[in-house]
Design a protein around this motif. Structure first.
Motif, PDB file in Angstrom:
ATOM      1  N   CYS A 153      45.403  52.308  44.521  1.00  0.00           N
ATOM      2  CA  CYS A 153      45.750  50.926  44.184  1.00  0.00           C
ATOM      3  C   CYS A 153      44.577  50.267  43.459  1.00  0.00           C
ATOM      4  O   CYS A 153      43.484  50.153  44.007  1.00  0.00           O
ATOM      5  CB  CYS A 153      46.108  50.136  45.438  1.00  0.00           C
ATOM      6  N   GLY A 154      44.810  49.833  42.239  1.00  0.00           N
ATOM      7  CA  GLY A 154      43.766  49.163  41.464  1.00  0.00           C
ATOM      8  C   GLY A 154      43.908  47.660  41.457  1.00  0.00           C
ATOM      9  O   GLY A 154      42.930  46.924  41.273  1.00  0.00           O
ATOM     10  N   MET A 155      45.157  47.177  41.644  1.00  0.00           N
ATOM     11  CA  MET A 155      45.429  45.744  41.647  1.00  0.00           C
ATOM     12  C   MET A 155      46.508  45.443  42.673  1.00  0.00           C
ATOM     13  O   MET A 155      47.433  46.234  42.851  1.00  0.00           O
ATOM     14  CB  MET A 155      45.911  45.276  40.259  1.00  0.00           C
ATOM     15  N   ALA A 156      46.385  44.270  43.327  1.00  0.00           N
ATOM     16  CA  ALA A 156      47.386  43.886  44.323  1.00  0.00           C
ATOM     17  C   ALA A 156      47.556  42.375  44.326  1.00  0.00           C
ATOM     18  O   ALA A 156      46.642  41.629  43.967  1.00  0.00           O
ATOM     19  CB  ALA A 156      46.980  44.374  45.715  1.00  0.00           C
ATOM     20  N   GLY A 157      48.738  41.932  44.754  1.00  0.00           N
ATOM     21  CA  GLY A 157      48.987  40.495  44.814  1.00  0.00           C
ATOM     22  C   GLY A 157      50.347  40.177  45.387  1.00  0.00           C
ATOM     23  O   GLY A 157      51.231  41.041  45.451  1.00  0.00           O
ATOM     24  N   GLY A 158      50.503  38.936  45.818  1.00  0.00           N
ATOM     25  CA  GLY A 158      51.784  38.462  46.328  1.00  0.00           C
ATOM     26  C   GLY A 158      52.590  37.798  45.238  1.00  0.00           C
ATOM     27  O   GLY A 158      52.461  38.139  44.056  1.00  0.00           O
ATOM     28  N   PHE A 159      53.413  36.811  45.633  1.00  0.00           N
ATOM     29  CA  PHE A 159      54.291  36.136  44.692  1.00  0.00           C
ATOM     30  C   PHE A 159      54.131  34.626  44.791  1.00  0.00           C
ATOM     31  O   PHE A 159      53.870  34.081  45.865  1.00  0.00           O
ATOM     32  CB  PHE A 159      55.755  36.515  44.959  1.00  0.00           C
TER      33      PHE A 159
END
Length: 279
Positions: free
Chosen positions: A120-126
């Motif tokens: 995983c290089g990038m993560a985020g919610g909404f």
């Protein structure tokens, strides 16, 4: 995991306090939080100073990016100034907007994603906006895309993609380059972030032209640009936006943002996505 957060802020007195409150109440606190006051003329700095007194991990600098609010450039210029004033002792670097309220376990959940998935290089919610007294999904993009308002990057990924590009479409280009380098993008639908200032429709002509220029700089080619511009124009319900995109694409004297190899990957990736939706 050590989280560093950079928040560009321009005249955000109406929302910044709530954003900082939500981040100082996290179950996993950031190691450093840099607020970049982009030459605000309201009480933004006063709010920052109040939080700095109570929370040692909060820092701030004042900078002055371009006076014109050019889509995709002003906020990244401010972010990059904040980055220059931080060390590199982080595991995760975040670019957050100054008008968000994060759930109390947001950083903890994001950390778990990176720990569970080494790729995983990038993560985020909404982002969710208030509509008729309810918080509803701000449905502007596909659910496999992380909004520019709440990006979190693994250090190795962030460095491999060369940081953030000061151009329209930077928050799509970063994901494409991350995937080019073999990283995965993780979105978490259960992480609902309140967006206090919904994305507006200012700078329509300029935004369209800048978007067209970005398609050129990302080496989309004409056919892909035509499809992408049409899709955006439909979402914005604006034929003029489509025309302005094409104007920006053809009247472009800017340098490419990606190499030929990266451009080839981007085109193949985009066509693969289009074919999967059609067939």
């Amino acid at each position: 995991m050590n989280f560093y957060i950079i928040i560009p802020a321009y005249n955000e007195e109406a929302h910044l306090k709530k954003t900082l409150q939500s981040l100082t109440m996290q179950t996993l606190l950031p190691k450093k939080l840099m607020v970049v006051n982009d030459n605000s003329t309201d009480t933004t700095q006063n709010i920052i100073d109040t939080f700095k007194k109570d929370y040692p991990f909060i820092q701030s600098i004042t900078t002055a990016s371009e006076k014109k609010h050019k889509p995709g450039s002003k906020i990244i210029q401010a972010f990059n100034q904040g980055l220059l004033n931080l060390d590199e002792h982080y595991d995760i670097i975040c670019k957050f907007d100054a008008d968000l309220i994060f759930p109390i376990d947001y950083l903890e959940k994001i950390a778990e994603i990176f720990q569970q998935n080494p790729k995983c290089g990038m993560a985020g919610g909404f982002c969710y906006i208030e509509s008729k007294n309810k918080w509803v999904l701000e449905n502007l993009t596909n659910k496999d895309h992380i909004r520019g308002a709440l990006k979190a990057y693994k250090k190795d990924c962030f460095q491999q993609i060369g940081g953030l590009k000061s151009a329209m479409g930077w928050d799509t280009l970063d994901e494409l380059l991350a995937q080019y380098h073999g990283w995965e993008i993780n979105t978490v639908e259960s992480l609902q972030v309140k967006h206090l200032k919904p994305t507006g429709h200012n700078y329509k002509k300029q935004a369209g032209i800048k978007q067209g220029q970005a398609f050129y700089q990302m080496r989309y080619g004409f056919i892909l640009t035509l499809i992408a511009a049409g899709k955006l124009a439909v979402k914005k319900k604006s034929l003029r936006y489509f025309v302005h995109c094409l104007q920006g694409y053809f009247r472009n004297d800017s340098d490419y943002l990606v190499t030929q190899s990266e451009g080839s990957f981007i085109r193949k990736h985009r066509w693969k996505g289009i074919k999967s939706k059609l067939f």
